[in-house]
Design a protein around this motif. Structure first.
Motif, PDB file in Angstrom:
ATOM      1  N   GLN A  13      37.011 104.285   6.562  1.00 12.35           N
ATOM      2  CA  GLN A  13      37.471 103.049   6.981  1.00 12.35           C
ATOM      3  C   GLN A  13      38.670 102.597   6.312  1.00 12.35           C
ATOM      4  OE1 GLN A  13      34.044 100.846   7.333  1.00 12.35           O
ATOM      5  NE2 GLN A  13      33.700 101.034   9.555  1.00 12.35           N
ATOM      6  N   ARG A  14      38.560 102.626   4.905  1.00  9.78           N
ATOM      7  CA  ARG A  14      39.704 102.331   3.990  1.00  9.78           C
ATOM      8  C   ARG A  14      40.810 103.217   4.089  1.00  9.78           C
ATOM      9  NH1 ARG A  14      35.559 101.713   0.112  1.00  9.78           N
ATOM     10  NH2 ARG A  14      36.116 103.876  -1.026  1.00  9.78           N
ATOM     11  N   GLN A  15      40.439 104.665   4.343  1.00 10.42           N
ATOM     12  CA  GLN A  15      41.654 105.494   4.296  1.00 10.42           C
ATOM     13  C   GLN A  15      42.405 105.116   5.711  1.00 10.42           C
ATOM     14  OE1 GLN A  15      40.959 109.801   4.955  1.00 10.42           O
ATOM     15  NE2 GLN A  15      41.828 110.034   2.947  1.00 10.42           N
ATOM     16  N   ARG A  16      41.945 104.845   6.805  1.00 10.16           N
ATOM     17  CA  ARG A  16      42.524 104.462   8.025  1.00 10.16           C
ATOM     18  C   ARG A  16      43.179 103.379   7.931  1.00 10.16           C
ATOM     19  NH1 ARG A  16      37.957 105.054  12.218  1.00 10.16           N
ATOM     20  NH2 ARG A  16      36.517 105.003  10.162  1.00 10.16           N
ATOM     21  N   LEU A  17      42.786 102.472   7.293  1.00 14.22           N
ATOM     22  CA  LEU A  17      43.541 101.063   7.169  1.00 14.22           C
ATOM     23  C   LEU A  17      44.727 101.376   6.251  1.00 14.22           C
ATOM     24  CD1 LEU A  17      40.910  98.203   6.752  1.00 14.22           C
ATOM     25  CD2 LEU A  17      42.437  98.801   8.774  1.00 14.22           C
ATOM     26  N   ALA A  18      44.476 101.903   5.220  1.00 14.37           N
ATOM     27  CA  ALA A  18      45.609 102.334   4.628  1.00 14.37           C
ATOM     28  C   ALA A  18      46.674 103.004   5.184  1.00 14.37           C
ATOM     29  CB  ALA A  18      45.552 103.046   3.299  1.00 14.37           C
ATOM     30  N   LEU A  19      46.323 103.997   6.156  1.00 11.62           N
ATOM     31  CA  LEU A  19      47.365 104.919   6.943  1.00 11.62           C
ATOM     32  C   LEU A  19      47.926 103.795   8.108  1.00 11.62           C
ATOM     33  CD1 LEU A  19      48.489 107.521   7.965  1.00 11.62           C
ATOM     34  CD2 LEU A  19      46.317 107.785   9.478  1.00 11.62           C
ATOM     35  N   ALA A  20      47.149 102.937   8.504  1.00 13.37           N
ATOM     36  CA  ALA A  20      47.922 101.998   9.398  1.00 13.37           C
ATOM     37  C   ALA A  20      49.035 101.182   8.676  1.00 13.37           C
ATOM     38  CB  ALA A  20      46.998 101.062  10.131  1.00 13.37           C
ATOM     39  N   ARG A  21      48.657 100.449   7.617  1.00 13.90           N
ATOM     40  CA  ARG A  21      49.659 100.039   6.554  1.00 13.90           C
ATOM     41  C   ARG A  21      50.812 100.798   6.567  1.00 13.90           C
ATOM     42  NH1 ARG A  21      47.701  98.412   0.692  1.00 13.90           N
ATOM     43  NH2 ARG A  21      47.583 100.569   0.926  1.00 13.90           N
ATOM     44  N   SER A  22      50.500 102.155   6.065  1.00 14.66           N
ATOM     45  CA  SER A  22      52.002 102.995   6.114  1.00 14.66           C
ATOM     46  C   SER A  22      52.688 103.121   7.355  1.00 14.66           C
ATOM     47  CB  SER A  22      51.382 104.302   5.498  1.00 14.66           C
ATOM     48  OG  SER A  22      50.858 104.279   3.975  1.00 14.66           O
ATOM     49  N   LEU A  23      51.779 103.261   8.343  1.00 15.69           N
ATOM     50  CA  LEU A  23      52.809 103.274   9.831  1.00 15.69           C
ATOM     51  C   LEU A  23      53.398 102.105  10.156  1.00 15.69           C
ATOM     52  CD1 LEU A  23      49.794 105.347  11.706  1.00 15.69           C
ATOM     53  CD2 LEU A  23      51.847 106.329  10.624  1.00 15.69           C
ATOM     54  N   VAL A  24      52.938 101.072   9.751  1.00 11.43           N
ATOM     55  CA  VAL A  24      53.611  99.801  10.004  1.00 11.43           C
ATOM     56  C   VAL A  24      54.838  99.742   9.470  1.00 11.43           C
ATOM     57  CG1 VAL A  24      53.504  97.281   9.597  1.00 11.43           C
ATOM     58  CG2 VAL A  24      51.486  98.294  10.516  1.00 11.43           C
ATOM     59  N   THR A  25      55.117 100.028   8.284  1.00 11.67           N
ATOM     60  CA  THR A  25      56.360 100.033   7.682  1.00 11.67           C
ATOM     61  C   THR A  25      57.541 100.772   8.061  1.00 11.67           C
ATOM     62  OG1 THR A  25      55.980 102.020   6.074  1.00 11.67           O
ATOM     63  CG2 THR A  25      55.278  99.777   5.268  1.00 11.67           C
ATOM     64  N   ASP A  26      57.199 102.077   8.795  1.00 13.67           N
ATOM     65  CA  ASP A  26      58.254 102.638   9.482  1.00 13.67           C
ATOM     66  C   ASP A  26      59.447 103.035   8.714  1.00 13.67           C
ATOM     67  OD1 ASP A  26      59.036 104.060  11.908  1.00 13.67           O
ATOM     68  OD2 ASP A  26      60.386 102.350  12.498  1.00 13.67           O
ATOM     69  N   PRO A  27      59.212 103.980   7.749  1.00 13.44           N
ATOM     70  CA  PRO A  27      60.010 104.210   6.621  1.00 13.44           C
ATOM     71  C   PRO A  27      60.905 105.619   7.386  1.00 13.44           C
ATOM     72  CG  PRO A  27      58.178 105.310   5.875  1.00 13.44           C
ATOM     73  CD  PRO A  27      57.795 104.188   7.037  1.00 13.44           C
ATOM     74  N   GLU A  28      61.966 105.776   6.969  1.00 10.48           N
ATOM     75  CA  GLU A  28      62.929 106.874   7.438  1.00 10.48           C
ATOM     76  C   GLU A  28      62.190 108.224   7.210  1.00 10.48           C
ATOM     77  OE1 GLU A  28      65.951 109.430   8.862  1.00 10.48           O
ATOM     78  OE2 GLU A  28      65.717 107.021   9.033  1.00 10.48           O
ATOM     79  N   ALA A  29      61.456 108.148   5.998  1.00  7.58           N
ATOM     80  CA  ALA A  29      60.540 109.393   5.798  1.00  7.58           C
ATOM     81  C   ALA A  29      59.228 109.021   5.175  1.00  7.58           C
ATOM     82  CB  ALA A  29      61.248 110.499   4.909  1.00  7.58           C
ATOM     83  N   LEU A  30      58.159 109.225   5.801  1.00  7.31           N
ATOM     84  CA  LEU A  30      56.760 108.925   5.338  1.00  7.31           C
ATOM     85  C   LEU A  30      56.147 110.263   5.033  1.00  7.31           C
ATOM     86  CD1 LEU A  30      54.338 106.860   5.188  1.00  7.31           C
ATOM     87  CD2 LEU A  30      53.961 107.694   7.702  1.00  7.31           C
ATOM     88  N   VAL A  31      55.727 110.107   3.510  1.00  4.37           N
ATOM     89  CA  VAL A  31      55.074 111.068   3.044  1.00  4.37           C
ATOM     90  C   VAL A  31      53.453 110.694   2.749  1.00  4.37           C
ATOM     91  CG1 VAL A  31      54.745 112.782   1.047  1.00  4.37           C
ATOM     92  CG2 VAL A  31      56.945 112.068   1.809  1.00  4.37           C
ATOM     93  N   LEU A  32      52.576 111.967   3.363  1.00  2.00           N
ATOM     94  CA  LEU A  32      51.166 111.380   3.443  1.00  2.00           C
ATOM     95  C   LEU A  32      50.164 112.373   2.663  1.00  2.00           C
ATOM     96  CD1 LEU A  32      50.675 110.552   7.272  1.00  2.00           C
ATOM     97  CD2 LEU A  32      50.904 108.702   5.134  1.00  2.00           C
ATOM     98  N   ASP A  33      49.713 111.989   1.685  1.00  2.24           N
ATOM     99  CA  ASP A  33      48.738 112.799   0.785  1.00  2.24           C
ATOM    100  C   ASP A  33      47.479 113.094   1.217  1.00  2.24           C
ATOM    101  OD1 ASP A  33      47.791 114.721  -1.102  1.00  2.24           O
ATOM    102  OD2 ASP A  33      48.119 113.563  -2.779  1.00  2.24           O
ATOM    103  N   GLU A  34      46.941 113.903   1.771  1.00  2.00           N
ATOM    104  CA  GLU A  34      45.552 114.083   2.629  1.00  2.00           C
ATOM    105  C   GLU A  34      45.158 112.811   3.176  1.00  2.00           C
ATOM    106  OE1 GLU A  34      43.598 116.626   2.617  1.00  2.00           O
ATOM    107  OE2 GLU A  34      44.334 117.989   1.233  1.00  2.00           O
TER     108      GLU A  34
END
Length: 617
Positions: free
Chosen positions: A493-514
């Motif tokens: 659950q923590r990991q998915r909330l953190a992913l949602a937070r990263s997706l909200v920012t909508d950067p030019e390039a998004l880098v996700l580690d695992e």
């Protein structure tokens, strides 16, 4: 600077060449507060110093049966009492203000440095040491800054009193004046050993704090593997070492205190004996003896400040040194050579040859998880370069080219612009305490809503759990508070909330580690599809080894020993690249050898059959 004016708009640029220089810089930047405390301290100390004179006048007035002089002495005592009360009250106020404002300045400096370094901080300084500096060490540094002005007032008062006694009654005054430097400096030979023991205590306490911090952070894992008792035993041993070091340090300070009780006692006994002899012979008045004795007795109070300043310095110096160790950390210099440019385009790392085409979902497979983490940090411009990296990786690392976004090197644009252009979510993202709405209320492009990000990250069950946990908010999960670091939630659950937070920012390039390492396979497949759908047309790089996420990517890159060795789709690489297959399928060396042998055996009959067909033909 008043407490109500905190925080500082700018805490300043500290002198981090050494711990003592840092303490001097702090005191210099609070010069106004120090002078104010010194003034009130002088009023307080000199008010106390005036009491012996008035007491001596009162005693002599009684002996001479002079009512007028007795009334005058009583009035002076009342006036001095008022001055002492006012001076003590205002000294305490200004001293505490100096303490709190100095501590606040150091905390702001540490917070600014933490924000500047980001993830690089905990790679170079243990998290426990950062906690120790920002809590206990900050208080000790503030203590020294606060004690400095009180010590200066006490030292000034001692000089004034000694000079006054020498002129008032040379026969006894010179005796006191000559003895005071001895009393003040008698403990100096003991201070180096006391300081070393205090340093040892602080060092062991810092290590114990670091161990406790690391244990609490990994408590969930420790419970899973049954390692609580092992780490509890380690902390017990570390705690006992701190206790023993504290006892050894306390013994030295007890010896210093004993010296400062013994020597003044010898002075007072000598003073009474010699003064009584002079009074018996009629060479001095009884009132004069009372005055000098009272002054010598009251001088023991400011004399205590010598012990306090020595103790404050011995404790604050190692604390300041630890603070300097954190504040002196530097990132490689970023020259804003490209002004007003919003970089866009392919994300390319010349060091490994990794290319993430603009607008595509690229998955990267590395056999070494640590190598994947370092590469993710490089893509975001977080990796240390230049002198700092060269210290760890040799001279070659100092010349490693910067990552390019389009035609622009990330090192050539301002740090804020680089962070906006490329966002990296590391393997263990942290959730700050607050409501879910506050968690997602971050700087962003505004093109991705919180609802869309939560849906893409498959946070439906998280929202339901938060809604049930917050009946006071009418079941609104967005207004439900998340505990510190999200400890009330599961790892997935923590990991998915953190992913949602990263997706909200909508950067030019998004880098996700695992990004899906803590979720089950069904959820992982939906998360992979959600990322691909939401980030369509935007550059996305995901470091993973899960077939479900790799199959959702537009292209897959295999990095082996720091170099790109294969590029293709997941299915093509699985069929044609043994090294890729070994990482993705978790194939062991024995299994690979057995598979190779089976392939060889299968090829032999096929060859014989082909030969037989040709012979018959």
């Amino acid at each position: 600077m008043q407490i109500r004016d905190l925080p500082y708009s700018d805490p300043g640029d500290p002198d981090v060449r050494s711990g003592p220089r840092f303490l001097y810089w702090l005191g210099r930047n609070q010069l106004a507060g120090q002078l104010k405390a010194l003034s009130w301290g002088l009023l307080h100390q000199l008010g106390i110093a005036g009491l012996p004179v008035t007491v001596g006048l009162a005693v002599q007035a009684v002996i001479d049966r002079s009512g007028g002089r007795l009334a005058l002495a009583g009035g002076l005592i009342v006036a001095l009492g008022v001055l002492i009360a006012v001076g003590d009250t205002m000294l305490h106020r200004t001293a505490v203000t100096n303490w709190i404002t100095a501590a606040a300045r150091v905390q702001q400096l540490l917070a600014r440095k933490t924000a500047e370094l980001g993830s690089a901080l905990t790679r170079r300084v243990a998290a426990g040491e950062v906690v120790a500096v920002s809590t206990g060490d900050v208080e000790k540094i503030g203590w020294f800054v606060e004690a400095l002005s009180r010590f200066a007032a006490a030292a000034t008062a001692l000089v004034v009193i000694c000079v006054g006694l020498a002129f008032y009654l040379p026969s006894l005054g010179l005796m006191v004046a000559l003895a005071m430097p001895v009393l003040a400096l008698a403990v100096l030979p003991l201070l180096p050993r006391a300081t070393r023991r205090a340093d040892e205590q602080r060092e062991k306490a810092g290590k114990a704090t670091e161990l406790a911090s690391d244990t609490v952070a990994g408590l969930r894992v420790l419970r899973g593997i049954g390692g609580e008792e092992l780490f509890l035993g380690r902390y017990r041993r570390a705690s006992q070492e701190v206790r023993r070091a504290a006892v050894r340090s306390a013994r030295m300070w007890a010896l210093i205190s004993a010296v400062q009780v013994l020597l003044p006692g010898i002075l007072l006994i000598s003073l009474v004996w010699y003064g009584a002899t002079l009074a018996r012979d009629g060479r001095i008045d009884v009132g004069q003896l009372v005055t000098v004795y009272s002054a010598a007795t009251l001088m023991l109070f400011p004399l205590r400040h010598f012990e306090e300043i020595a103790m404050a310095y011995s404790f604050s110096r190692p604390s300041a040194q630890r603070a300097v160790r954190v504040l002196s950390l530097r990132r490689s210099a970023r020259e804003a050579t490209v002004e007003g440019v919003t970089p866009s385009g392919d994300l390319y790392d010349p060091a490994t040859g990794l290319m993430a085409p603009r607008g595509q979902f690229t998955a990267v497979v590395c056999g070494d998880p640590d190598e994947a983490g370092r590469l993710a940090e490089r893509l975001g411009g977080h990796a240390e370069t230049g002198e700092e990296e060269g210290a760890e990786g040799g001279e070659a690392s100092a010349t490693t080219p910067s990552v390019l976004l389009g035609a622009v090197a990330l090192d050539e644009i301002p740090l804020d612009a680089a962070r906006i252009a490329v966002l990296v979510q590391d393997k263990d993202p942290v959730l700050l305490s607050g409501t879910l709405q506050e968690l997602l209320d971050i700087p962003a492009s505004g093109l991705v809503t919180a609802e869309a990000a939560l849906e893409a990250a498959q946070c439906g069950d998280v929202l339901s759990a938060l809604a049930q946990a917050s009946p006071d908010n009418d079941g609104d999960p967005m207004r439900t508070r998340i505990t510190e670091r999200g400890r009330s939630l599961s790892g997935g659950q923590r990991q998915r909330l953190a992913l949602a937070r990263s997706l909200v920012t909508d950067p030019e390039a998004l880098v996700l580690d695992e990004p899906t390492s803590a979720v089950d396979s069904h959820t992982e497949a939906r998360v992979a599809a959600g990322i691909a759908k939401l980030r369509r047309g935007r550059t996305t790089v995901a470091f993973a080894s899960s077939p479900l996420l790799l199959d959702a990517a537009d292209r897959v890159v295999l990095v082996h020993e720091g170099t790109v060795v294969a590029v293709g789709t997941h299915r093509d690489l699985l069929r044609t690249e043994p090294r890729y297959r070994a990482v993705v399928t978790r194939e062991t060396d024995d299994e690979a050898a057995a598979a190779s042998a089976l392939n060889s055996v299968a090829e032999v009959p096929a060859m014989k059959s082909t030969q037989e067909i040709e012979e018959r033909a």
